[in-house]
Design a protein around this motif. Structure first.
Motif, PDB file in Angstrom:
ATOM      1  N   TRP A  48     -13.591   4.610  -3.542  1.00 38.13           N
ATOM      2  CA  TRP A  48     -14.047   3.305  -3.066  1.00 38.13           C
ATOM      3  C   TRP A  48     -15.378   3.431  -2.321  1.00 38.13           C
ATOM      4  O   TRP A  48     -15.590   4.384  -1.568  1.00 38.13           O
ATOM      5  CB  TRP A  48     -13.002   2.701  -2.145  1.00 38.13           C
ATOM      6  N   HIS A 110      -3.151   5.992  -7.656  1.00 42.27           N
ATOM      7  CA  HIS A 110      -4.080   6.459  -6.631  1.00 42.27           C
ATOM      8  C   HIS A 110      -3.593   7.825  -6.187  1.00 42.27           C
ATOM      9  O   HIS A 110      -2.562   7.922  -5.511  1.00 42.27           O
ATOM     10  CB  HIS A 110      -4.091   5.520  -5.425  1.00 42.27           C
ATOM     11  N   MET A 204       4.881  -4.546  -1.084  1.00 44.30           N
ATOM     12  CA  MET A 204       4.117  -5.394  -0.153  1.00 44.30           C
ATOM     13  C   MET A 204       3.671  -6.667  -0.853  1.00 44.30           C
ATOM     14  O   MET A 204       3.498  -6.694  -2.083  1.00 44.30           O
ATOM     15  CB  MET A 204       2.895  -4.637   0.379  1.00 44.30           C
ATOM     16  N   HIS A 210      -3.367  -3.575   4.460  1.00 39.81           N
ATOM     17  CA  HIS A 210      -2.880  -2.190   4.452  1.00 39.81           C
ATOM     18  C   HIS A 210      -4.030  -1.214   4.268  1.00 39.81           C
ATOM     19  O   HIS A 210      -5.149  -1.615   3.935  1.00 39.81           O
ATOM     20  CB  HIS A 210      -1.843  -1.993   3.333  1.00 39.81           C
ATOM     21  N   ARG A 221      -1.596  14.000  -3.128  1.00 37.56           N
ATOM     22  CA  ARG A 221      -0.655  12.917  -2.778  1.00 37.56           C
ATOM     23  C   ARG A 221      -0.773  11.828  -3.833  1.00 37.56           C
ATOM     24  O   ARG A 221      -1.804  11.176  -3.951  1.00 37.56           O
ATOM     25  CB  ARG A 221      -1.006  12.358  -1.389  1.00 37.56           C
ATOM     26  N   MET A 223       0.533   8.326  -5.817  1.00 38.11           N
ATOM     27  CA  MET A 223       1.249   7.056  -5.649  1.00 38.11           C
ATOM     28  C   MET A 223       0.833   6.147  -6.799  1.00 38.11           C
ATOM     29  O   MET A 223      -0.355   6.062  -7.098  1.00 38.11           O
ATOM     30  CB  MET A 223       0.771   6.440  -4.338  1.00 38.11           C
TER      31      MET A 223
HETATM   32  O1  LIG Z   1      -2.874   4.887  -1.977  1.00 41.51           O
HETATM   33  C1  LIG Z   1      -3.057   4.464  -0.824  1.00 41.51           C
HETATM   34  O2  LIG Z   1      -2.932   5.169   0.165  1.00 41.51           O
HETATM   35  C2  LIG Z   1      -3.475   3.048  -0.607  1.00 41.51           C
HETATM   36  C3  LIG Z   1      -3.367   2.269  -1.840  1.00 41.51           C
HETATM   37  C4  LIG Z   1      -3.912   0.924  -1.704  1.00 41.51           C
HETATM   38  O3  LIG Z   1      -4.566   0.559  -0.772  1.00 41.51           O
HETATM   39  C5  LIG Z   1      -3.639  -0.015  -2.770  1.00 41.51           C
HETATM   40  O4  LIG Z   1      -2.948   0.342  -3.724  1.00 41.51           O
HETATM   41  O5  LIG Z   1      -4.116  -1.164  -2.681  1.00 41.51           O
END
Ligand SMILES: O=C(O)CCC(=O)C(=O)O
Length: 291
Positions: A48, A110, A204, A210, A221, A223
């Protein structure tokens, strides 16, 4: 099925951790497929952009900070196709959205590489894919245990109630940057940490503020964010605009003026409609001129 308390917690706080949605062989398959997709399809990118980078990181860290991204996992792996449509997950989303019909809008990996994995400035997901209302839930599928050390997800508790906020979308020189909230007004320090275990999901609201800190650990890590909406909640712009999503629960309701063509090919439909309107405008002008 979620309990009434879980649904009430989500409505009050704007987020919820649901433990161990993916376990055993199912989790192992997702873990292995994610690893192999990262190897085959992704590369580390700067991540980003924007003035927030200099506020969140010192110059050396900022120069090294990286992110690994992959979109639409379900188009790359059959295990992920099953995962995004997992009935237990779809039922939970249906309860949170208060709708019998649930549509997948997108999926995004991510992954924060070891030591340099990018922090995320506080933001809402709304500016990335604005919709007409907030019946949109983001589901963060955890493939690794998270903690303060590797940058767990953090929320500004109850912030979904603020609705969509104005984000910073340009650098001081006027060039565009990734949407984020102004760093002097909105602080990561004010957020609640939500550490989770591999196999958990953390959900969420599209308007919940966030972010997360840098990955300081020596392991990646990972996700995967899955976006789900009520199919009558229409997208206005942004990521995956004009892509019809897969229904993971219930049916796509037919709305006024809808057709199969419009539901399947929204972009072509809009173009065809605009062309038709243009043709009609020209015809009207000709009629007026011709008297
Ligand atoms: O992966 C993260 O730590 C944040 C992810 C995030 O901000 C999002 O998916 O909008």
């Amino acid at each position: 099925m979620l309990t009434e308390e879980q649904v009430a917690f989500y409505n009050e706080h704007g987020w919820l951790r649901i433990p161990q949605i993916f376990t055993g062989e199912e989790f192992r398959e997702l873990d292995a497929d994610t690893e192999s997709l990262i190897q085959a399809w992704t590369q580390e990118v700067m991540g980003w952009t924007g003035p927030w980078r200099k506020v969140y990181m010192d110059a050396d860290t900022e120069a090294r900070s990286k992110l690994v991204v992959l979109f639409e996992f379900q188009l790359f792996s059959a295990a992920w196709t099953r995962a995004v449509a997992k009935p237990a997950l779809a039922e939970a989303i249906s309860q949170l959205l208060d709708t019998p019909n649930v549509e997948l809008q997108q999926s995004t990996l991510h992954a924060k590489p070891p030591s340099t994995g990018q922090p995320f400035p506080v933001h809402q997901d709304y500016p990335f894919y604005p919709h007409t209302n907030d019946r949109f839930v983001d589901v963060l599928v955890h493939l690794d245990n998270t903690s303060d050390v590797n940058g767990e997800i953090r929320f500004l508790d109850g912030s979904h109630k603020l609705g969509p906020l104005q984000h910073v979308t340009s650098n001081p020189d006027g060039t565009p940057c990734t949407p984020h909230l102004p760093t002097d007004e909105w602080k990561l320090e004010d957020t609640v940490a939500v550490p989770a275990k591999a196999g958990d999901v953390v959900v969420m609201n599209i308007n919940t503020i966030h972010g997360s800190y840098l990955n300081r650990s020596d392991a990646i890590r990972r996700m995967v964010r899955l976006g789900y909406r009520d199919p009558t909640n229409h997208q206005l712009s942004g990521q995956n605009m004009d892509r019809t999503g897969m229904m993971v629960l219930g049916r796509r309701p037919k709305e006024d003026g809808d057709s199969m063509f419009r539901a399947l090919y929204p972009e072509q439909y809009r173009k065809a409609k605009a062309d038709k309107e243009k043709t009609e405008d020209i015809k009207n002008e000709v009629d007026v001129v011709a008297g």
